[in-house]
Design a protein around this motif. Structure first.
Motif, PDB file in Angstrom:
ATOM      1  N   GLU A 128       0.837  -1.193   0.000  1.00  0.00           N
ATOM      2  CA  GLU A 128       0.000   0.000   0.000  1.00  0.00           C
ATOM      3  C   GLU A 128       0.875   1.247   0.000  1.00  0.00           C
ATOM      4  O   GLU A 128       1.916   1.291   0.649  1.00  0.00           O
ATOM      5  N   VAL A 129       0.451   2.244  -0.754  1.00  0.00           N
ATOM      6  CA  VAL A 129       1.171   3.514  -0.811  1.00  0.00           C
ATOM      7  C   VAL A 129       0.327   4.574  -0.110  1.00  0.00           C
ATOM      8  O   VAL A 129      -0.816   4.814  -0.489  1.00  0.00           O
ATOM      9  N   THR A 130       0.871   5.169   0.910  1.00  0.00           N
ATOM     10  CA  THR A 130       0.179   6.243   1.618  1.00  0.00           C
ATOM     11  C   THR A 130       1.073   7.478   1.651  1.00  0.00           C
ATOM     12  O   THR A 130       2.301   7.377   1.553  1.00  0.00           O
ATOM     13  N   HIS A 131       0.439   8.617   1.795  1.00  0.00           N
ATOM     14  CA  HIS A 131       1.148   9.899   1.919  1.00  0.00           C
ATOM     15  C   HIS A 131       2.076  10.152   0.728  1.00  0.00           C
ATOM     16  O   HIS A 131       3.219  10.590   0.898  1.00  0.00           O
ATOM     17  N   ALA A 132       1.582   9.849  -0.474  1.00  0.00           N
ATOM     18  CA  ALA A 132       2.352  10.174  -1.676  1.00  0.00           C
ATOM     19  C   ALA A 132       2.455  11.691  -1.820  1.00  0.00           C
ATOM     20  O   ALA A 132       1.451  12.405  -1.752  1.00  0.00           O
ATOM     21  N   ARG A 133       3.646  12.172  -2.026  1.00  0.00           N
ATOM     22  CA  ARG A 133       3.878  13.627  -2.121  1.00  0.00           C
ATOM     23  C   ARG A 133       3.286  14.132  -3.439  1.00  0.00           C
ATOM     24  O   ARG A 133       3.766  13.785  -4.517  1.00  0.00           O
ATOM     25  N   THR A 134       2.250  14.958  -3.329  1.00  0.00           N
ATOM     26  CA  THR A 134       1.458  15.348  -4.491  1.00  0.00           C
ATOM     27  C   THR A 134       1.423  16.869  -4.628  1.00  0.00           C
ATOM     28  O   THR A 134       1.155  17.586  -3.654  1.00  0.00           O
ATOM     29  N   ILE A 135       1.703  17.333  -5.829  1.00  0.00           N
ATOM     30  CA  ILE A 135       1.622  18.762  -6.144  1.00  0.00           C
ATOM     31  C   ILE A 135       0.356  18.996  -6.971  1.00  0.00           C
ATOM     32  O   ILE A 135       0.134  18.335  -7.993  1.00  0.00           O
ATOM     33  N   LEU A 136      -0.490  19.923  -6.511  1.00  0.00           N
ATOM     34  CA  LEU A 136      -1.721  20.273  -7.218  1.00  0.00           C
ATOM     35  C   LEU A 136      -1.571  21.653  -7.827  1.00  0.00           C
ATOM     36  O   LEU A 136      -1.220  22.620  -7.131  1.00  0.00           O
ATOM     37  N   ILE A 137      -1.810  21.743  -9.116  1.00  0.00           N
ATOM     38  CA  ILE A 137      -1.793  23.034  -9.808  1.00  0.00           C
ATOM     39  C   ILE A 137      -3.192  23.283 -10.371  1.00  0.00           C
ATOM     40  O   ILE A 137      -3.660  22.530 -11.229  1.00  0.00           O
ATOM     41  N   ASP A 138      -3.844  24.307  -9.858  1.00  0.00           N
ATOM     42  CA  ASP A 138      -5.209  24.644 -10.278  1.00  0.00           C
ATOM     43  C   ASP A 138      -5.156  25.856 -11.200  1.00  0.00           C
ATOM     44  O   ASP A 138      -5.022  26.996 -10.748  1.00  0.00           O
ATOM     45  N   ASP A 139      -5.263  25.603 -12.504  1.00  0.00           N
ATOM     46  CA  ASP A 139      -5.266  26.706 -13.477  1.00  0.00           C
ATOM     47  C   ASP A 139      -6.668  27.240 -13.744  1.00  0.00           C
ATOM     48  O   ASP A 139      -6.825  28.227 -14.484  1.00  0.00           O
ATOM     49  N   ASP A 140      -7.685  26.608 -13.165  1.00  0.00           N
ATOM     50  CA  ASP A 140      -9.063  27.046 -13.419  1.00  0.00           C
ATOM     51  C   ASP A 140      -9.552  28.031 -12.370  1.00  0.00           C
ATOM     52  O   ASP A 140     -10.306  28.957 -12.666  1.00  0.00           O
ATOM     53  N   HIS A 141      -9.145  27.842 -11.121  1.00  0.00           N
ATOM     54  CA  HIS A 141      -9.514  28.718 -10.015  1.00  0.00           C
ATOM     55  C   HIS A 141     -11.026  28.868  -9.891  1.00  0.00           C
ATOM     56  O   HIS A 141     -11.543  29.962  -9.612  1.00  0.00           O
TER      57      HIS A 141
END
Length: 370
Positions: free
Chosen positions: A44-57
């Protein structure tokens, strides 16, 4: 076979085990393996380092990104960096996943126009990458069902249920498989050392020059290892069910009989190793090589045998660990038992395997100086 001779040899062997403190290793090694690997191997993979980029806002994109931020599988942070900057962080192993919500995300979905979400996953480790990709797809699908109107969601739904390991616990998948590895390695090492030690110290000449037969010698040498590791069956069962909380749904009698047959297989392996080696260190190294590697690769613990093909599937059916672990997984997680013809067949194969290895070892053992 002279029982008096066997009894004298047995007493000598048990005294040697106590004097050399090897009996401590007999019980310490299996416990160390099941604890170290039971807690250490994780699918199981937990706490995967994730970058979120929201270009829609937009409100919809904000609610979408928050679903990642509130999941235990992702350590998600909303960032204003560019796509190239985020990808460079993945290259530097500072992030695992990059998710980009495109401009016009909300507008297109509400109009029924298809839109694509950019997902970049670190694929250096394929199994881990596939797991993370599945987690992302799951969150996206859940978000679509939750946030979008029914008309915007695909008509086909998924009703997925897991059988036998409903909680998808790594312990339930790993710990039963470790039993096959431990009971293949530990008895083989002890059996090999008990005979090779006689060669290394020169006391094997007592056997060469005495009227003791090969059968009496082998029974006296292998019986202590068999009895001591028979106790390990119960110890390992206790660790699995009490320490790791693995459920047990099958017959303990079936589990015990299969384990005893499997120990005979392991003793046969150790006997063959003792015949071709003359020093204890070589015997240990050779035993580890021919038991641990197939114990991991072909036990079904890390990769299902059904997913193998070609030479790998043939090799899996050559090694006995596959047959034993199939029975162990059945007794712990499924509970079908002897109602399954495959279980009966695999028990017979283990019995033939153990008998064949022991007879082969007895035939190759020469009562003479080579």
């Amino acid at each position: 076979m002279k029982l008096g001779v066997v009894k004298a040899y047995l007493l000598k062997e048990f005294r040697e085990l106590l004097r050399s403190r090897l009996i401590v290793i007999v019980y310490l090694l299996p416990t160390m393996i099941i604890i170290l690997f039971g807690y250490g191997i994780r699918m199981e993979v937990t706490h995967a380092r994730t970058i979120l980029i929201d270009d829609d806002h937009s409100k919809l994109s904000q609610e979408f990104t928050e679903m990642f931020m509130h999941s235990k599988y992702f350590d998600a942070t909303l960032s204003q960096m560019t796509e190239s900057e985020a990808l460079s962080k993945i290259k530097r192993a500072e992030a695992d996943i990059l998710i980009i919500v495109p401009e016009g995300f909300e507008r297109n979905l509400l109009k029924g126009v298809g839109t694509e979400i950019g997902v970049f996953v670190d694929g250096a480790f394929p199994v881990r990458a596939e797991t993370m990709s599945n987690y992302v797809e799951g969150v996206v699908y859940h978000a679509a069902k939750t946030l979008l109107p029914a008309s915007a969601v695909a008509l086909v739904g998924i009703d997925s249920r897991n059988l036998f390991n409903q909680a998808m616990r790594d312990e339930d998948a790993i710990v039963p498989g470790l039993l096959g590895l431990i009971l293949l390695v530990a008895p083989a090492i002890l059996a090999a050392l008990s005979i090779v030690k006689e060669k290394e110290e020169g006391t094997i000449f007592n056997f060469y020059s005495s009227p003791v037969g090969k059968g009496e010698f082998l029974v006296a040498k292998l019986t202590p290892a068999f009895l001591l590791h028979s106790v390990n069956i119960f110890i390992l069962f206790l660790w699995a069910t009490w320490l790791f909380q693995v459920p047990f749904r099958g017959s303990f009698t079936l589990f015990w009989i299969a384990s005893e047959l499997y120990i005979l297989v392991s003793l046969g392996v150790g006997l063959l190793v003792s015949i071709v080696t003359r020093t204890q260190i070589v015997a240990i190294v050779l035993t580890i090589i021919i038991t641990i590697i197939p114990g991991f690769l072909y036990s079904g613990m890390l990769m299902p045998i059904s997913s193998m093909s070609g030479e790998s599937k043939v090799e899996a059916h050559i090694y006995p660990v596959m047959y034993y672990n199939h029975i162990v997984y059945d007794t712990f997680l499924i509970g079908q038992g002897l109602h399954s013809p495959k279980i009966v067949l695999y028990l017979a194969i283990l019995a033939l395997y153990g008998t064949g290895l022991l007879l082969l070892g007895a035939a190759l053992l020469k009562k003479e100086l080579r």
